[in-house]
Design an enzyme around this catalytic site. Structure first.
Site, mmCIF file in Angstrom:
data_model
loop_
_atom_site.group_PDB
_atom_site.id
_atom_site.type_symbol
_atom_site.label_atom_id
_atom_site.label_comp_id
_atom_site.label_asym_id
_atom_site.label_seq_id
_atom_site.Cartn_x
_atom_site.Cartn_y
_atom_site.Cartn_z
ATOM 1 N N LYS A 38 43.237 33.413 38.364
ATOM 2 C CA LYS A 38 43.400 33.294 36.897
ATOM 3 C C LYS A 38 43.249 31.839 36.492
ATOM 4 O O LYS A 38 43.437 30.922 37.308
ATOM 5 C CB LYS A 38 44.769 33.821 36.445
ATOM 6 C CG LYS A 38 46.003 33.094 37.029
ATOM 7 C CD LYS A 38 46.419 31.818 36.344
ATOM 8 C CE LYS A 38 47.592 31.132 37.028
ATOM 9 N NZ LYS A 38 47.805 29.738 36.661
ATOM 10 N N GLY A 40 48.503 33.632 45.032
ATOM 11 C CA GLY A 40 49.615 34.340 45.682
ATOM 12 C C GLY A 40 50.102 35.503 44.833
ATOM 13 O O GLY A 40 50.295 36.619 45.323
ATOM 14 N N ASP A 43 53.461 35.066 37.890
ATOM 15 C CA ASP A 43 52.217 35.605 37.329
ATOM 16 C C ASP A 43 51.943 37.052 37.763
ATOM 17 O O ASP A 43 50.925 37.624 37.376
ATOM 18 C CB ASP A 43 51.020 34.725 37.717
ATOM 19 C CG ASP A 43 51.086 33.354 37.058
ATOM 20 O OD1 ASP A 43 51.653 33.254 35.953
ATOM 21 O OD2 ASP A 43 50.584 32.386 37.652
#
Ligand code: C5P
Length: 302
Positions: A15, A106, A140
């Site tokens: 992202k 991750g 996230d």
């Protein structure tokens, strides 16, 4: 005859943050923020194979911790704990997204693991359920379960999916070293603790999201004010961040920004040719940098 074991392959994208505004430090040590997140076409690849019991992980990356700090392992354990399931899994992880880069690799791997095991183990959880199970693994993770584009708030757990209306090519540059996200947030807090600075674009966006809450809100690249509060910490400490942004502007980027806590930066290009030309020129001049031309994604592969 033994039933062939079920397996599935999933791509976990990186992202970028098109906008990141840190509001305040919370009592739990995390920070409340506003961010616009966008998935891009740079991927880790994961293969999951159902096995009778236990978990094994094989990774292509020597830099990745293979213990409880590994988010694929932690996501598997969280889901097994939440369901009491006894089935096992063997995971092969091909790491392409740099670690400690501000690209959410991750958290993306963790979200992909939750989605894959939900299918493989036939658990029937919704994306919202999985986001709740996964939100403590990485800030996230909820976004990666609701991408490809979203307005995110809270610590990262409040996600409003949006539609990004125009395709753009992006050139992403990572300087080849890691930066600790925790360290960047700590520095931001101690040096620049303040009430959230709002700009009119953000106020407008929030109003529009309220109005359009039932349908997906449409965003345009040209409307977004590229901004990242954390640049004020990472850029002075690592001047290469500024150098990479200047290189991208020199190659014709419409806008440039650091992603997340950095040190990766991206440049926005109108067309594919401009983006590939920039990569072709920058790569030989900076052999230590990792450089990709990628598209912003219109569909989530997770
Ligand atoms: O959640 P994640 O593991 O990505 O966060 C890494 C570190 O970044 C946290 O330990 C915390 O110090 C900081 N962080 C924060 N506020 C957020 C997200 C991350 O303070 N919203």
């Amino acid at each position: 005859m033994a039933r062939p074991s079920a397996h599935l392959k999933i791509k976990a994208p990186a992202k970028i943050n098109l906008f990141l505004n840190i509001l305040r430090k919370r009592p739990d040590g995390y920070h409340d923020l506003y961010s616009v997140l966008q998935m891009v076409g740079l991927y880790d690849e994961l293969i999951f194979e159902e096995v009778p019991q236990g978990m094994t992980l094989v990774s292509s990356s020597g830099d990745l911790p293979m213990d409880d700090r590994n988010l694929v392992i932690r996501a598997t354990r969280s889901l097994a704990r939440a369901t009491g399931i006894k089935s096992g899994v063997r995971v092969i992880l091909k790491k392409n997204i740099p670690i400690g880069a501000g690209l959410g690799g991750g958290s993306s791997d963790a979200a992909a693991t939750l989605m894959a095991l939900n299918r493989l183990w036939r658990l029937g959880f919704s994306r919202d359920d999985l986001a709740k199970i996964g939100q403590d693994l990485g800030s996230d993770v909820p976004f990666f379960l609701h991408g490809p584009t979203a307005f995110v708030s809270g610590r990262g757990e409040k996600v409003v999916p949006c539609v990004l209306n125009i395709d753009r090519w992006l050139v992403i540059i990572n300087p080849g070293f890691e930066v600790s996200t925790r360290w960047v947030y700590e520095q931001f807090s101690s040096v620049r603790a303040r009430a959230g600075s709002k700009n009119s674009w953000l106020t407008n966006l929030q109003e529009n999201i309220k109005i359009h809450s039932s349908s997906k809100f449409k965003l345009y690249y040209s409307d977004i004010t590229l901004h990242n509060d954390l640049e004020s910490v990472t850029e002075p400490k690592y001047p290469v961040v500024k150098e990479m942004k200047e290189c991208l502007l020199g190659e014709g980027a419409e806008g440039v920004l650091m992603s997340g806590s950095g040190p990766t930066v991206f440049g926005i290009f109108k067309g594919k040719i401009g983006a590939f030309n920039a990569v072709r020129k920058l790569k030989p001049a900076h052999p230590g940098w990792k450089i990709w031309a990628v598209k912003s994604l219109r569909r989530s592969p997770i």
